[in-house]
Scaffold this active site. Sequence first.
Site, PDB file in Angstrom:
ATOM      1  N   HIS A   1      -3.759  -5.348   1.202  1.00  0.00           N
ATOM      2  CA  HIS A   1      -2.824  -5.619   2.529  1.00  0.00           C
ATOM      3  C   HIS A   1      -3.016  -7.034   2.848  1.00  0.00           C
ATOM      4  CE1 HIS A   1      -2.190  -1.613   4.246  1.00  0.00           C
ATOM      5  NE2 HIS A   1      -3.017  -1.330   3.307  1.00  0.00           N
TER       6      HIS A   1
ATOM      7  N   GLU B   1      -0.928  -8.482   5.006  1.00  0.00           N
ATOM      8  CA  GLU B   1      -0.553  -8.649   6.419  1.00  0.00           C
ATOM      9  C   GLU B   1      -2.177  -8.626   7.401  1.00  0.00           C
ATOM     10  OE1 GLU B   1      -0.318  -5.933   4.734  1.00  0.00           O
ATOM     11  OE2 GLU B   1      -0.980  -4.096   6.162  1.00  0.00           O
TER      12      GLU B   1
ATOM     13  N   CYS C   1       0.869  -1.168  -0.005  1.00  0.00           N
ATOM     14  CA  CYS C   1      -0.013   0.152   0.114  1.00  0.00           C
ATOM     15  C   CYS C   1       0.840   1.176  -0.004  1.00  0.00           C
ATOM     16  CB  CYS C   1      -1.095  -0.096   1.196  1.00  0.00           C
ATOM     17  SG  CYS C   1      -2.566   0.906   0.793  1.00  0.00           S
TER      18      CYS C   1
HETATM   19  N1  GLN Z   1      -3.156   1.865   4.114  1.00  0.00           N
HETATM   20  C1  GLN Z   1      -2.315   2.365   3.343  1.00  0.00           C
HETATM   21  O1  GLN Z   1      -1.133   2.422   3.548  1.00  0.00           O
HETATM   22  C2  GLN Z   1      -2.712   4.039   2.851  1.00  0.00           C
HETATM   23  C3  GLN Z   1      -1.709   4.475   2.027  1.00  0.00           C
HETATM   24  C4  GLN Z   1      -2.104   5.960   1.452  1.00  0.00           C
HETATM   25  N2  GLN Z   1      -1.946   6.583   3.046  1.00  0.00           N
HETATM   26  C5  GLN Z   1      -3.339   6.280   0.996  1.00  0.00           C
HETATM   27  O2  GLN Z   1      -4.084   6.720   1.561  1.00  0.00           O
HETATM   28  O3  GLN Z   1      -3.567   5.973  -0.354  1.00  0.00           O
END
Ligand code: GLN
Length: 273
Positions: free
Chosen positions: A238, A240, A104
């Site tokens: 994600h 994890e 992400c």
């Molecule tokens: N869950 C995250 O890593 C979000 C990635 C980034 N902050 C976004 O909102 O796109």
Amino acid sequence: MDLEEIRVAVLRIEGTNCEDETVKAFRNLGVYAEAVHLKQFYSDTVREDEQRSLFDYHCLVIPGGFSAGDYVRAGAIFSARIKSVLRRDLEVFIKEGYPVLGICNGFQVLVELGALPGFDEDKPIAEKPEMTLTVNASARFECRPSLLKHENKCAFTNLLDIGEVVMFPVAHAEGRVVFPKEREEEILNTLIENGQIVFRYVDESGNYAGYPWNPNGSVYNIAGICNVKRNVFGLMPHPERVFWGYQHPEMREGYGDGAVVFQSVIEYLRKNF
Ligand SMILES: NC(=O)CC[C@H](N)C(=O)O
């Protein structure tokens, strides 16, 4: 390499927020993992016993979160700080085949850094970004389960079959894969021909569907890509967050779909180092 020898660094700065569960996922599988602040790699303000080198580790993970508050663009400041203190070591690390994962916000960092799409094995970090992860087409933060079809194997997905569909949740505002307009067809075709597209968003029938199945409007439903060497991998969903079966909506027993990412890279390290 034996399991006990493997050491994983999960990189953090102010604003990362998925380092703990990422460290715990690796530790559960029997390898040493620690969250390491970027300044531990360069700052003389850090106690000697906390100073680190990238080569103290065999795998680098840049976790999810809102590093530097997502100011400028998500991942932009974190990648600039990595470029200023770790670029040379990171290029050697990647060239030597060590695995690097961006989840992400970590994917956004690897793209801003020029480490993905990673078309040139001899230049693991491109002079300037060749793609971007921009604001979701919905102009909203998208947060829900997402279904991903496994298109091509890489160091972090070798244990998955081609065509297998997994569920990793998404939670992001800037996840839309776009390429420079004038090079969109060329870059997309290169990724397809090289087999660098690892995951694509699909619906419950396994079809490449639009919103909400593709949560951000990414071109070609791209959810995750690897470099040509297949050891650098970035994805918006994600893994994890579904390391355990109970984290799935249906509250399964045992491991969840995301465990295979951690199991695959451990297998990659044991086989290749
Ligand atoms: N869950 C995250 O890593 C979000 C990635 C980034 N902050 C976004 O909102 O796109």
